[in-house]
Design a protein around this motif. Structure first.
Motif, PDB file in Angstrom:
ATOM      1  N   TYR A   1      24.035  29.458  12.973  1.00  0.00           N
ATOM      2  CA  TYR A   1      24.219  29.869  14.412  1.00  0.00           C
ATOM      3  C   TYR A   1      23.172  29.817  15.270  1.00  0.00           C
ATOM      4  N   ILE A   2      21.868  30.429  14.721  1.00  0.00           N
ATOM      5  CA  ILE A   2      20.826  30.487  15.528  1.00  0.00           C
ATOM      6  C   ILE A   2      19.961  29.120  15.414  1.00  0.00           C
ATOM      7  N   ALA A   3      20.369  28.434  14.359  1.00  0.00           N
ATOM      8  CA  ALA A   3      19.847  26.970  14.238  1.00  0.00           C
ATOM      9  C   ALA A   3      20.287  26.042  15.408  1.00  0.00           C
ATOM     10  N   SER A   4      21.879  25.967  15.400  1.00  0.00           N
ATOM     11  CA  SER A   4      22.594  25.426  16.271  1.00  0.00           C
ATOM     12  C   SER A   4      22.314  25.750  17.881  1.00  0.00           C
ATOM     13  N   ARG A   5      22.178  27.116  18.152  1.00  0.00           N
ATOM     14  CA  ARG A   5      21.528  27.663  19.602  1.00  0.00           C
ATOM     15  C   ARG A   5      20.360  26.898  19.781  1.00  0.00           C
ATOM     16  N   PHE A   6      19.215  27.050  18.998  1.00  0.00           N
ATOM     17  CA  PHE A   6      18.042  26.705  19.448  1.00  0.00           C
ATOM     18  C   PHE A   6      17.820  25.134  19.278  1.00  0.00           C
ATOM     19  N   SER A   7      18.674  24.389  18.697  1.00  0.00           N
ATOM     20  CA  SER A   7      18.922  22.731  18.746  1.00  0.00           C
ATOM     21  C   SER A   7      19.095  22.440  20.079  1.00  0.00           C
ATOM     22  N   ARG A   8      20.257  23.231  20.431  1.00  0.00           N
ATOM     23  CA  ARG A   8      20.911  22.859  21.650  1.00  0.00           C
ATOM     24  C   ARG A   8      19.778  22.991  22.948  1.00  0.00           C
ATOM     25  N   TYR A   9      19.190  24.057  22.792  1.00  0.00           N
ATOM     26  CA  TYR A   9      18.379  24.411  23.828  1.00  0.00           C
ATOM     27  C   TYR A   9      17.319  23.390  24.043  1.00  0.00           C
ATOM     28  N   MET A  10      16.872  22.689  22.833  1.00  0.00           N
ATOM     29  CA  MET A  10      15.780  21.903  22.830  1.00  0.00           C
ATOM     30  C   MET A  10      16.275  20.277  23.104  1.00  0.00           C
TER      31      MET A  10
END
Length: 227
Positions: A189-198
């Motif tokens: 969940y954390i990885a997908s959120r951060f990736s989407r932001y970038m």
């Protein structure tokens, strides 16, 4: 932000103080024998990993403020830093970690802090869901006009619903993952959120004997003499 997810973030924030106290208490013990010293070290490491994930959850709230600037990031340096931090955990749990760099493009456009967390959570996930004396693989390669970071594990198969969410590039909220006991899907969940932001593409590939999680980042056009 979804109220249920917001509630998770509030709860995580409340956990940070007792986790910090636990870490401090473990550090306060002295004059211990070898067994006690080992237990203390484990308590410190576990509390530090939990605090790191709580901090990551707190960052999710701040993403909406646009405070994490995008910049040229040396991708191998980030991966090296993560693997150094997690090397003890892999060896202690009798897991092998293999690293392969084949990328010619050394810089990606990302936020270094967020990218570190993405790689960290992928590797932590792989460590947890590979059996003893099995391997996990971290690879970095050129992929079209991007750089692809992949983490391969040899654990239980990823359920189709989670795979579809990863294929979509976004996990809506942490959920339990069948066949991967004890998982809340928090790291993914954390990885997908951060990736989407970038503006990076995140996804997963299902194998007969495990899963590869990956993130694809745009190559930075800025040259650097320091990488």
């Amino acid at each position: 932000m979804d109220k249920e997810v917001d509630g998770i973030l509030v709860a995580a924030h409340e956990l940070k103080a007792p986790l910090a106290v636990l870490r401090q208490l473990a550090l306060s013990f002295d004059e211990m024998d070898a067994t006690g010293e080992h237990i203390r070290s484990e308590m410190v490491r576990v509390s530090e990993r939990a605090i790191k994930q709580v901090n990551d959850l707190a960052k999710i709230r701040r993403l909406e403020d646009g405070l994490f600037e995008m910049e040229p990031v040396a991708v191998r340096a980030v991966c090296d830093e993560v693997t150094r931090e997690l090397s003890y955990l892999f060896s202690h749990n009798r897991r092998d970690l293999f690293i392969k760099y084949s990328n010619r493009a050394r810089l990606v456009t990302a936020n270094r802090e967020l990218l570190y967390s993405v790689v960290y959570n992928f590797l932590l996930n792989a460590m947890h869901y590979s059996g003893e004396q099995t391997r996990s693989e971290l690879s970095v390669q050129d992929y079209a006009d991007k750089v692809k970071i992949s983490v391969r594990d040899f654990g239980p198969s990823l359920p189709m619903d989670v795979w579809r969410e990863m294929k979509r590039g976004f996990i809506e909220k942490p959920t339990s993952i069948a066949m991967r006991p004890g998982s809340s899907g928090l790291g993914l969940y954390i990885a997908s959120r951060f990736s989407r932001y970038m503006n990076a593409k995140v996804g997963a590939t299902r194998h007969r004997d495990g899963t590869s999680f990956y993130v694809e980042l745009p190559v930075s056009k800025q040259m650097s003499f320091f990488v």
